[in-house]
Structure formats: C-alpha cells, structure tokens
Design a protein around this motif. Structure first.
Motif, PDB file in Angstrom:
ATOM      1  N   VAL A 142       0.838  -1.205   0.000  1.00 27.54           N
ATOM      2  CA  VAL A 142       0.000   0.000   0.000  1.00 27.54           C
ATOM      3  C   VAL A 142       0.869   1.249   0.000  1.00 27.54           C
ATOM      4  O   VAL A 142       0.592   2.218  -0.715  1.00 27.54           O
ATOM      5  CB  VAL A 142      -0.953  -0.016   1.219  1.00 27.54           C
ATOM      6  N   LYS A 143       1.954   1.242   0.761  1.00 27.40           N
ATOM      7  CA  LYS A 143       2.833   2.425   0.850  1.00 27.40           C
ATOM      8  C   LYS A 143       3.455   2.752  -0.503  1.00 27.40           C
ATOM      9  O   LYS A 143       3.639   3.936  -0.838  1.00 27.40           O
ATOM     10  CB  LYS A 143       3.925   2.170   1.880  1.00 27.40           C
ATOM     11  N   ASP A 144       3.772   1.744  -1.299  1.00 30.38           N
ATOM     12  CA  ASP A 144       4.339   1.993  -2.626  1.00 30.38           C
ATOM     13  C   ASP A 144       3.352   2.761  -3.499  1.00 30.38           C
ATOM     14  O   ASP A 144       3.734   3.701  -4.222  1.00 30.38           O
ATOM     15  CB  ASP A 144       4.688   0.669  -3.306  1.00 30.38           C
ATOM     16  N   TYR A 197       0.705   4.531  -2.410  1.00 30.97           N
ATOM     17  CA  TYR A 197       0.532   5.846  -1.787  1.00 30.97           C
ATOM     18  C   TYR A 197       1.650   6.795  -2.230  1.00 30.97           C
ATOM     19  O   TYR A 197       1.399   7.933  -2.627  1.00 30.97           O
ATOM     20  CB  TYR A 197       0.522   5.693  -0.269  1.00 30.97           C
ATOM     21  N   ASP A 198       2.892   6.316  -2.154  1.00 29.89           N
ATOM     22  CA  ASP A 198       4.037   7.169  -2.495  1.00 29.89           C
ATOM     23  C   ASP A 198       4.006   7.591  -3.959  1.00 29.89           C
ATOM     24  O   ASP A 198       4.382   8.722  -4.294  1.00 29.89           O
ATOM     25  CB  ASP A 198       5.346   6.436  -2.200  1.00 29.89           C
ATOM     26  N   LEU A 220      -4.182   7.625   3.188  1.00 28.36           N
ATOM     27  CA  LEU A 220      -4.634   6.300   3.598  1.00 28.36           C
ATOM     28  C   LEU A 220      -5.617   6.488   4.746  1.00 28.36           C
ATOM     29  O   LEU A 220      -5.215   6.779   5.872  1.00 28.36           O
ATOM     30  CB  LEU A 220      -3.455   5.436   4.031  1.00 28.36           C
ATOM     31  N   ASP A 273      -3.534  -0.351   6.198  1.00 28.22           N
ATOM     32  CA  ASP A 273      -2.182  -0.599   6.674  1.00 28.22           C
ATOM     33  C   ASP A 273      -1.196  -0.334   5.536  1.00 28.22           C
ATOM     34  O   ASP A 273      -1.295  -0.949   4.468  1.00 28.22           O
ATOM     35  CB  ASP A 273      -2.087  -2.058   7.134  1.00 28.22           C
ATOM     36  N   TYR A 274      -0.268   0.594   5.746  1.00 22.27           N
ATOM     37  CA  TYR A 274       0.743   0.880   4.729  1.00 22.27           C
ATOM     38  C   TYR A 274       1.533  -0.367   4.328  1.00 22.27           C
ATOM     39  O   TYR A 274       2.011  -0.484   3.211  1.00 22.27           O
ATOM     40  CB  TYR A 274       1.726   1.930   5.235  1.00 22.27           C
ATOM     41  N   ASN A 318      -8.069  -1.940   2.284  1.00 19.89           N
ATOM     42  CA  ASN A 318      -7.390  -0.667   2.478  1.00 19.89           C
ATOM     43  C   ASN A 318      -8.033   0.383   1.573  1.00 19.89           C
ATOM     44  O   ASN A 318      -8.546   0.059   0.499  1.00 19.89           O
ATOM     45  CB  ASN A 318      -5.914  -0.808   2.120  1.00 19.89           C
ATOM     46  N   ILE A 360      -7.302   4.306  -0.016  1.00 14.66           N
ATOM     47  CA  ILE A 360      -6.575   5.550  -0.245  1.00 14.66           C
ATOM     48  C   ILE A 360      -7.507   6.512  -0.970  1.00 14.66           C
ATOM     49  O   ILE A 360      -8.131   6.142  -1.965  1.00 14.66           O
ATOM     50  CB  ILE A 360      -5.310   5.326  -1.093  1.00 14.66           C
TER      51      ILE A 360
END
Length: 251
Positions: free
Chosen positions: A6-8, A10-11, A30, A34-35, A93, A95
C-alpha cells in the motif's frame, strides 16, 4: 518487480498529486488500512460505496482508491451497516485522493480542460485548485461540446449573452467560486454543480455557467489514474468501477 505494498502506491500518487497539497478542509491519504499490506489487485472509483466493497471482494482486491474521501466529517460511531465498517471487516485498504488530485498537474481540472479542447491552460489563482482556459467557440457550441465530451444526458446552464472566450474550470462543486471566476476576468464557469441561490448570484454577476454534474466532471480522472498506476505497477490488476449516484430522466 517484487511485492507491492500500500505504501508503494501511496508514495507514487504522492509524487504527482502530493497529499500535503490538499485543501485545509479536506481529508486525504490512507484513510483505512495498513501501509504495510501487500497489494495484488486494486479497484478505483469516484466514491467508496457498499457496491464498490462488493466489487473488491468479488475481484479479490486488497485496495480501493477513490477520489472522494470515505471519511470526511469526524466519525462518532462505526455501525455494522456503514461503509467504513465494511472496509475494516473485509480487510480492505482505502486511499483517497481528493483536492490534491483536483489541483495536480494532469489532475481532474487539467483533464477537464483537455477534454473541453481549451487552450493556454493556466492555474486559476494560487489559492484556487481550478484552471483557466480559452476558447473561440460560441456559448451554445461549448454547451454541446461539454455534454458530448462528458457523455451527459442533460446539464444546467446560464447564458448571460456574453462572448465566450475566457473559461474558468472547476470539477465537482464550484458554486462558491463565482467571485473567483469574475475577478479573474472569466466570462464562463464550467463546473459540476451549484446551489439554487448560486445560479441566481452568477446570473446577477453576468457570468455564463455550465454545470455538467458533479459525478461526470470528476469521474473523468478515474480511468486515467488507473492507467497511471497500471503503467507504474505492471504486475498489479487494476480495474475501475463506474457508479453514478443518480440517473437523469430525459423526455
């Protein structure tokens, strides 16, 4: 490419539509999840609804990306019938990229200007997420072009009889920006929706208006965002969900 988290995702969104650029009233980023969660499939939609959750469950998606925030006003409870509860219960999740995506280069308002064949596109004003563009079309032709390009069955408009040249564009709800449009020298405002009293005010100010629907002026970004993510994350299964909240009856 290895595992995608998820963090990838998001970034990557943050790289072209920084979440920090969202307007102060907004709630982006988010909002559920969970990232560190692994992602293989994504569903994109304008809004996160129960039907979108069902689509994510059916396709096996771990992440939903929406334009409108699934949490906007402070929550006082999360009952078992709510969308937020449904996301949590199903391990999904979420975003949400809202006014940061409106304002971004290549975001909602830029895409609207491109679709409407406007030229010399500029940022409206530093404090405004909209755009200014130019056209040589008549107002009647611009109304028809807007309806055709956005695929709408009907729209609202105000024709003040002014020449149509400098166009202010703001997807979604633009009724509070009438004074911005007038002060910028625009003769026409293209937006999604306005309140009754705002139509009256715009007419009093001599501002042409085309209101083509909140959903239709913003959904235009969803397939494009899907393409951006598909190109960056080649192994992801990315799909879009089309769900207007209403239908227009035509006679």
């Amino acid at each position: 490419m290895g595992n995608i988290f998820v963090k990838d995702i998001y970034d990557h969104i943050d790289s072209f539509a920084p979440f920090s650029s969202a307007m102060s009233f907004d709630n982006v980023g988010l909002l559920v999840g969970d990232y560190g969660a692994s992602v293989t499939k994504i569903v994109l939609a304008l809004d996160i609804t129960k039907n979108v959750i069902e689509e994510a469950k059916k396709t096996g998606a771990e992440l939903i990306i929406s334009h409108h925030p699934v949490i906007f006003d402070p929550l006082k409870s999360v009952d078992s019938d709510s969308v937020v509860y449904g996301l949590c219960r199903n391990g999904l999740n979420a975003i949400c990229a809202h006014t940061n995506l409106d304002a971004a280069n290549g975001g909602v308002n830029d895409i609207l200007c491109t679709a409407l064949e406007l030229e010399n596109i500029q940022i409206w004003e530093p404090e405004n997420i909209g755009r200014i563009g130019y056209t040589n079309r008549t107002f009647g032709d611009l109304v028809k072009l807007t309806a055709n390009k956005l695929g709408v069955k009907g729209l609202n408009y105000i024709d003040c009889g002014r020449p149509c040249h400098k166009i202010a564009v703001l997807g979604g709800s633009g009724g509070s920006d009438i004074d911005f449009a007038v002060s910028s020298g625009a003769d026409t405002l293209i937006t999604g929706e306005m309140k009754h009293n705002q139509y009256i005010y715009a007419k009093d100010r001599g501002l042409n208006v085309i209101a083509a629907g909140h959903f239709d002026t913003e959904y235009i970004i969803i397939p494009i965002l899907a393409d951006i993510l598909s190109y960056k994350f080649r192994t992801l299964d990315v799909s879009v969900f089309y769900e207007p909240p209403y239908e227009i009856y035509t006679v």
